[in-house]
Scaffold this motif. Structure first.
Motif, PDB file in Angstrom:
ATOM      1  N   ILE A 210      -5.831  20.011 -15.328  1.00 65.57           N
ATOM      2  CA  ILE A 210      -4.788  19.805 -14.934  1.00 65.57           C
ATOM      3  C   ILE A 210      -4.452  18.465 -14.242  1.00 65.57           C
ATOM      4  N   HIS A 211      -5.692  18.094 -13.454  1.00 68.12           N
ATOM      5  CA  HIS A 211      -5.591  16.789 -12.725  1.00 68.12           C
ATOM      6  C   HIS A 211      -5.562  15.558 -13.873  1.00 68.12           C
ATOM      7  N   ASP A 212      -6.244  15.995 -15.101  1.00 68.17           N
ATOM      8  CA  ASP A 212      -6.284  14.797 -16.274  1.00 68.17           C
ATOM      9  C   ASP A 212      -4.796  15.059 -16.665  1.00 68.17           C
ATOM     10  N   LYS A 213      -4.108  16.034 -16.914  1.00 66.92           N
ATOM     11  CA  LYS A 213      -3.079  15.945 -17.383  1.00 66.92           C
ATOM     12  C   LYS A 213      -1.866  15.277 -16.606  1.00 66.92           C
ATOM     13  N   ILE A 214      -2.016  15.343 -15.432  1.00 68.35           N
ATOM     14  CA  ILE A 214      -0.987  14.741 -14.410  1.00 68.35           C
ATOM     15  C   ILE A 214      -1.000  13.326 -14.568  1.00 68.35           C
ATOM     16  N   LEU A 215      -2.419  12.759 -14.616  1.00 70.47           N
ATOM     17  CA  LEU A 215      -2.638  11.091 -14.502  1.00 70.47           C
ATOM     18  C   LEU A 215      -2.241  10.959 -15.915  1.00 70.47           C
ATOM     19  N   ASP A 216      -2.696  11.576 -17.034  1.00 68.79           N
ATOM     20  CA  ASP A 216      -2.051  10.907 -18.412  1.00 68.79           C
ATOM     21  C   ASP A 216      -0.599  10.882 -18.399  1.00 68.79           C
ATOM     22  N   TYR A 217       0.204  12.033 -17.823  1.00 68.88           N
ATOM     23  CA  TYR A 217       1.441  12.031 -17.772  1.00 68.88           C
ATOM     24  C   TYR A 217       2.154  10.671 -17.090  1.00 68.88           C
ATOM     25  N   ALA A 218       1.618  10.718 -15.728  1.00 64.81           N
ATOM     26  CA  ALA A 218       2.299   9.752 -14.783  1.00 64.81           C
ATOM     27  C   ALA A 218       1.806   8.536 -15.188  1.00 64.81           C
ATOM     28  N   GLY A 219       0.672   8.381 -15.883  1.00 62.29           N
ATOM     29  CA  GLY A 219       0.256   6.880 -16.174  1.00 62.29           C
ATOM     30  C   GLY A 219      -0.389   6.271 -15.134  1.00 62.29           C
ATOM     31  N   LEU A 220      -0.961   7.002 -14.321  1.00 60.02           N
ATOM     32  CA  LEU A 220      -1.956   6.666 -13.102  1.00 60.02           C
ATOM     33  C   LEU A 220      -3.106   6.864 -13.028  1.00 60.02           C
ATOM     34  N   GLU A 221      -3.802   5.931 -12.209  1.00 60.90           N
ATOM     35  CA  GLU A 221      -5.290   6.232 -12.082  1.00 60.90           C
ATOM     36  C   GLU A 221      -5.565   7.357 -11.097  1.00 60.90           C
ATOM     37  N   LYS A 222      -4.764   7.403 -10.130  1.00 57.58           N
ATOM     38  CA  LYS A 222      -5.001   8.204  -9.033  1.00 57.58           C
ATOM     39  C   LYS A 222      -3.594   8.935  -8.342  1.00 57.58           C
ATOM     40  N   VAL A 223      -3.904  10.045  -8.066  1.00 57.27           N
ATOM     41  CA  VAL A 223      -2.614  10.509  -7.466  1.00 57.27           C
ATOM     42  C   VAL A 223      -2.952  11.194  -6.085  1.00 57.27           C
ATOM     43  N   PRO A 224      -2.277  11.248  -5.168  1.00 59.66           N
ATOM     44  CA  PRO A 224      -2.403  12.124  -3.819  1.00 59.66           C
ATOM     45  C   PRO A 224      -2.701  13.703  -4.341  1.00 59.66           C
ATOM     46  N   CYS A 225      -3.603  14.111  -3.776  1.00 55.62           N
ATOM     47  CA  CYS A 225      -3.906  15.512  -4.225  1.00 55.62           C
ATOM     48  C   CYS A 225      -4.951  16.133  -3.415  1.00 55.62           C
ATOM     49  N   VAL A 226      -4.808  17.530  -3.172  1.00 54.85           N
ATOM     50  CA  VAL A 226      -5.792  18.247  -2.448  1.00 54.85           C
ATOM     51  C   VAL A 226      -6.280  19.407  -3.275  1.00 54.85           C
ATOM     52  N   VAL A 227      -7.268  19.749  -3.472  1.00 58.08           N
ATOM     53  CA  VAL A 227      -7.887  20.984  -4.174  1.00 58.08           C
ATOM     54  C   VAL A 227      -7.987  22.003  -3.543  1.00 58.08           C
ATOM     55  N   VAL A 228      -7.554  23.350  -3.450  1.00 56.55           N
ATOM     56  CA  VAL A 228      -7.472  24.259  -2.794  1.00 56.55           C
ATOM     57  C   VAL A 228      -8.097  25.339  -3.274  1.00 56.55           C
ATOM     58  N   GLY A 229      -9.414  26.092  -2.747  1.00 59.02           N
ATOM     59  CA  GLY A 229     -10.052  27.333  -3.251  1.00 59.02           C
ATOM     60  C   GLY A 229      -9.572  28.275  -2.284  1.00 59.02           C
ATOM     61  N   GLN A 230      -8.643  29.128  -3.155  1.00 61.56           N
ATOM     62  CA  GLN A 230      -7.959  30.468  -2.536  1.00 61.56           C
ATOM     63  C   GLN A 230      -8.550  31.570  -2.477  1.00 61.56           C
ATOM     64  N   LYS A 231      -8.176  32.616  -1.749  1.00 56.46           N
ATOM     65  CA  LYS A 231      -8.828  33.919  -1.731  1.00 56.46           C
ATOM     66  C   LYS A 231     -10.304  33.882  -0.935  1.00 56.46           C
ATOM     67  N   VAL A 232     -10.255  33.104   0.167  1.00 60.67           N
ATOM     68  CA  VAL A 232     -11.629  32.965   0.447  1.00 60.67           C
ATOM     69  C   VAL A 232     -12.004  34.395   1.547  1.00 60.67           C
ATOM     70  N   ASP A 233     -11.004  35.126   1.621  1.00 62.38           N
ATOM     71  CA  ASP A 233     -11.290  36.381   2.290  1.00 62.38           C
ATOM     72  C   ASP A 233     -11.877  37.492   1.335  1.00 62.38           C
ATOM     73  N   LEU A 234     -12.005  37.099   0.178  1.00 59.59           N
ATOM     74  CA  LEU A 234     -12.854  37.873  -0.901  1.00 59.59           C
ATOM     75  C   LEU A 234     -14.245  36.917  -1.170  1.00 59.59           C
ATOM     76  N   ASP A 235     -14.848  36.640  -0.239  1.00 61.14           N
ATOM     77  CA  ASP A 235     -16.134  35.988  -0.273  1.00 61.14           C
ATOM     78  C   ASP A 235     -17.189  36.748  -0.941  1.00 61.14           C
ATOM     79  N   GLY A 236     -17.155  37.971  -0.876  1.00 62.67           N
ATOM     80  CA  GLY A 236     -18.182  38.855  -1.681  1.00 62.67           C
ATOM     81  C   GLY A 236     -18.139  38.987  -3.277  1.00 62.67           C
ATOM     82  N   GLU A 237     -17.032  38.568  -3.673  1.00 65.94           N
ATOM     83  CA  GLU A 237     -16.443  38.185  -5.033  1.00 65.94           C
ATOM     84  C   GLU A 237     -16.763  36.858  -5.409  1.00 65.94           C
TER      85      GLU A 237
END
Ligand SMILES: Nc1nc2c(ncn2[C@@H]2O[C@H](COP(=O)(O)OP(=O)(O)OP(=O)(O)O)[C@@H](O)[C@H]2O)c(=O)[nH]1
Length: 299
Positions: A210-237
């Motif tokens: 997805i990150h690559d697609k954004i950069l390709d589409y926007a024609g930019l080398e970098k965009v402000p971005c945060v990667v979020v690992g969700q569902k951390v309550d399911l640590d056992g899985e």
């Protein structure tokens, strides 16, 4: 009798075009004069039905197909393209980063005491994008049922580091590997939250795609971005380690956080991290003055 050769003078008896109609001549005479537009008027292109049906079919075709294309069919020059892009910008006056490579800045504020920020939440289906967004915008909100999102836009005004932000948050539909990238998310957006679920390796592997697609589409080398690992309550899985998430975020020059919309853990911090990334990009702190060569021996 031998069959006719390719060079045979025998030919199929096609009707020849008859371009010298009154319409054609009128067009030619106009195009000879530099002061007059070469595009024939509507009436001369499409002569009235009664008059055109008096003429043979090939004359009518010739009348409708002038030998030179009218000016609006030619390719635009670079400067015309640029000025039309600049016109496009006025369509998005809320979105200062509409144009490729054009960064918003502090002057993009309608009200100088607040800044507009348009962000898109993206990731695979069912990773918790909607739950995260709703938990942020109107806490406490958590719904254990799953309703796939088409698109939802939410608003929230927040103050972070003394600056007020009017955030427009677009909760997008889940993307699969071969989904077409929705072009509207490549323009006029200040920042992206790329969400995966720590229980799904596949959703993690979608993040760089997805990150690559954004950069390709926007024609930019970098965009402000945060990667979020969700569902951390399911640590056992867990299927993705925290270290892997951090390493990927670093590679993408993005912020990183693990969160749980269910437990309302790190939800605000995830959005704050995105505000920080956008702040770094659009309103960087002024560089510290560099020591000049003569100050080295000044002590
Ligand atoms: N355990 C746990 N479940 C969650 C969490 N966040 C969301 N879910 C559940 O995961 C499912 C999908 O959540 P959504 O928020 O709809 O996911 P989404 O990414 O918006 O899904 P799409 O609309 O398909 O893109 C729902 O059943 C939620 O209840 C979380 O932090 N922990």
């Amino acid at each position: 009798m031998s069959p006719p050769s390719r060079d045979s003078t025998r030919s199929i008896n096609l009707p020849s075009l008859v371009p010298h109609t009154s319409t054609y001549r009128a067009h030619k005479s106009r195009s000879r004069s530099p002061d007059t537009p070469t595009t024939p008027t509507q009436s001369s292109y499409f002569p009235s039905v009664s008059s055109s049906y008096d003429e043979p079919w090939n004359a009518r075709v010739a009348a409708r197909s002038p030998p030179q294309p009218p000016p609006f069919h030619r390719h635009r020059t670079a400067s015309e393209t640029l000025s039309s892009l600049l016109d496009e910008e006025t369509l998005f006056n809320d979105n200062p980063a509409v144009l490729h490579n054009k960064k918003p800045n502090s002057t993009d504020m309608a009200d100088p005491s607040s800044m507009k920020r348009k962000v898109v939440i993206m990731g695979s289906p069912s990773v918790g994008k909607t739950s995260l967004t709703q938990q942020y915008v109107s806490p406490p909100t958590y719904n254990a049922s799953y309703y796939p999102t088409i698109e939802d836009t939410l608003h929230k005004t927040v103050t972070h580091n003394g600056i007020q932000y009017e955030c427009e948050i677009i909760d997008s539909a889940g993307l699969e590997e071969y989904s077409l990238f929705p072009g509207k998310y490549g323009l006029g957006v200040h920042g992206y939250m790329l969400v995966y679920s720590i229980t799904s390796r596949q959703s993690f592997e979608m993040i760089p795609i997805i990150h690559d697609k954004i950069l390709d589409y926007a024609g930019l080398e970098k965009v402000p971005c945060v990667v979020v690992g969700q569902k951390v309550d399911l640590d056992g899985e867990r299927a993705v380690t925290t270290a892997e998430g951090e390493a990927l975020a670093k590679k993408l020059s993005a912020g990183f956080i693990e969160s749980s919309a269910k437990d309302n853990k790190n939800v605000v911090r995830a959005f704050d991290a995105l505000l920080v990334e956008m702040q770094k990009e659009y309103n960087p702190a002024p560089e510290k003055k560099k020591a000049s060569w003569w100050s080295w021996g000044a002590k």
